[in-house]
Enzyme design. Structure first.
Site, PDB file in Angstrom:
ATOM      1  N   HIS A  68      -2.998  -8.197  -9.088  1.00  0.00           N
ATOM      2  CA  HIS A  68      -4.057  -7.229  -8.816  1.00  0.00           C
ATOM      3  C   HIS A  68      -4.803  -6.801 -10.071  1.00  0.00           C
ATOM      4  O   HIS A  68      -5.963  -6.382  -9.994  1.00  0.00           O
ATOM      5  CB  HIS A  68      -3.429  -6.002  -8.135  1.00  0.00           C
ATOM      6  N   SER A  75     -10.373  -2.850  -7.515  1.00  0.00           N
ATOM      7  CA  SER A  75      -9.489  -2.242  -6.526  1.00  0.00           C
ATOM      8  C   SER A  75     -10.276  -1.213  -5.690  1.00  0.00           C
ATOM      9  O   SER A  75     -11.253  -1.570  -5.030  1.00  0.00           O
ATOM     10  CB  SER A  75      -8.284  -1.617  -7.231  1.00  0.00           C
ATOM     11  N   ASP A 116     -11.934  13.818  11.711  1.00  0.00           N
ATOM     12  CA  ASP A 116     -13.381  13.582  11.737  1.00  0.00           C
ATOM     13  C   ASP A 116     -13.906  12.942  10.462  1.00  0.00           C
ATOM     14  O   ASP A 116     -15.022  13.225  10.022  1.00  0.00           O
ATOM     15  CB  ASP A 116     -14.130  14.893  12.012  1.00  0.00           C
TER      16      ASP A 116
END
Length: 432
Positions: free
Chosen positions: A410, A143, A357
């Site tokens: 998953h 993951s 940023d």
């Protein structure tokens, strides 16, 4: 170092010191913890290293008892390092109890900018040099650990022998908004699958949401269970047995008391265990930041994008006759009000959501020229990682081989154990 045994294994505690900011190696240092694991019959042998990077963000490496899941297969040929990524497990923790040591919300947010994949990979390189004497190692990334492995390929391929990724090929040029626009339709499909399997849960989920809308419910420990927080239980639908877990949780919801119908203690405890971020607060605080790289602020993308999918609106669902839809891997600003483990971190989280940023995480040129053997398991209809984004990345990484499967959800590397690891090793060795 301390060594001890579990059945068939020798385990050794390892501790490392790394810079908080790798751009300032002489500055503040933090501690990392890793658990070395070797086969009991080969503990003294010269073995190549495999470092495991857990999913998340914000989860320490899994604590196995013996040769569980993929570990038994791995120790047949590797010496394994289960690394607690910075801020998790036994590595210098970052949570509501420790972050006030940094100062106020602004100082806390500045500190947490050093807890993304770029810093984790720099940690790995520092640890590798200490541990292996400079030899390359194999990375197994589950993951978010796969996100870290992809960054590793982008920035430090010289440290890599092989890369194995399970359910964690990130989109290289997608922002948080793109992630959630792809995620909400998958969440809807997971709901449809759950309700098709357990049609009785349609009424149960509506009754619980109606109860929560009418009566303020505070779980043990102070977690406020709102209808929207209840919807977050849909995160269970991304694992192999998650639909069944959710069903059993819902069937225990109500009981009759002297004061009328109430949510049972059994339900409340199970809901708290599934929803609380107390053990992994960085998962909430940094979740959208793992997608941030030049797309502007994340600005609570999951919450904003949710308005584009009105079928997830609780009030509208209860006012109509459609089923209540559970959500999945989404973090919302109200999580920092409902969860007492997150409330003290709300202001720091707001500052991180407003940050513009964030540096890029992936070098597409380097990935296109990749020479490290890479294999990735891509789970079809993965609730947490978009299949289309993963396959686009697979095409962008030179030599990457994929195994696309709907056999697992998953958590396939845990549920499928040795079979998943075996398949990936065969792929990178061109044995299949």
């Amino acid at each position: 170092m301390t060594s001890y045994r579990q059945p068939g294994l020798v385990l050794t505690d390892r501790h490392f010191t790394v810079p908080l900011d790798h751009a300032d190696p002489a500055g503040e240092q933090i501690r990392l913890y890793g658990r070395e694991i070797a086969s009991g019959t080969r503990a003294g042998a010269e073995l190549p290293w495999l470092v495991y990077l857990e999913g998340g963000p914000g989860f320490g490496a899994r604590r196995f008892a013996g040769k569980q899941a993929w570990l038994g297969r791995a120790v047949q040929e590797f010496r394994v390092l289960m690394l607690d990524q910075r801020g998790t497990g036994l590595s210098t923790p970052a949570n509501r109890q420790t972050l006030p040591l940094r100062g106020g919300p602004r100082e806390q947010a500045a500190y947490l900018t050093h807890f993304r994949a770029d810093s984790i990979v720099a940690d790995c390189e520092a640890v590798r040099r200490q541990l292996t004497g400079g030899a390359r190692w194999t990375v197994l990334g589950q993951s978010f650990g796969g996100f870290c492995a992809t960054h590793y390929l982008s920035t430090a391929p010289e440290g890599l022998r092989t890369v194995l990724i399970t359910g964690g090929l990130p989109g290289l040029d997608v922002g948080a908004d793109d992630v959630y626009r792809a995620a909400y339709p998958r969440m809807r499909r997971k709901n449809e699958g759950h309700y098709a399997r357990y049609p009785q849960d349609v009424d149960r989920a509506r009754r619980i949401a109606e109860h929560l809308a009418q009566k303020r419910t505070v779980l043990p420990g102070g977690y406020v269970l709102t209808p929207e927080a209840f919807q977050s239980l849909g995160i269970l639908l991304g694992t192999g047995d998650g639909s069944h877990q959710l069903h059993y949780l819902l069937e225990n919801a109500f009981l009759r008391t002297a004061g009328g119908e109430e949510l049972s203690d059994t339900f409340q405890e199970a809901a708290l265990a599934a929803l609380s971020y107390a053990a992994h607060p960085l998962y909430a605080v940094l979740h959208e930041a793992i997608y941030a790289q030049g797309h502007g602020p994340t600005a609570w993308a999951a919450e904003r994008v949710r308005t584009e999918f009105p079928q997830f609106d609780t009030a509208k669902a209860l006012a109509g006759d459609g089923p209540l839809l559970f959500t999945g891997e989404t973090v919302h600003p109200w999580h920092f009000e409902t969860d007492p483990a997150l409330r003290p971190l709300r202001e720091a989280a707001e500052l991180l959501a407003a940050r513009t940023d964030w540096p890029p995480l992936y070098d597409t040129g380097q990935l296109a020229a990749n020479e490290v053997p890479v294999a990735a398991a891509v789970y079809h209809e993965d609730l947490y990682v978009d299949t289309a984004h993963s396959l686009a990345t697979a095409r962008a990484v030179c030599g990457l081989r994929t195994w696309v499967t709907d056999e697992f959800e998953h958590d396939g590397v845990r549920a499928g154990g040795a079979r998943v690891l075996d398949r990936l090793l065969a792929l990178v060795r061109d044995e299949t």
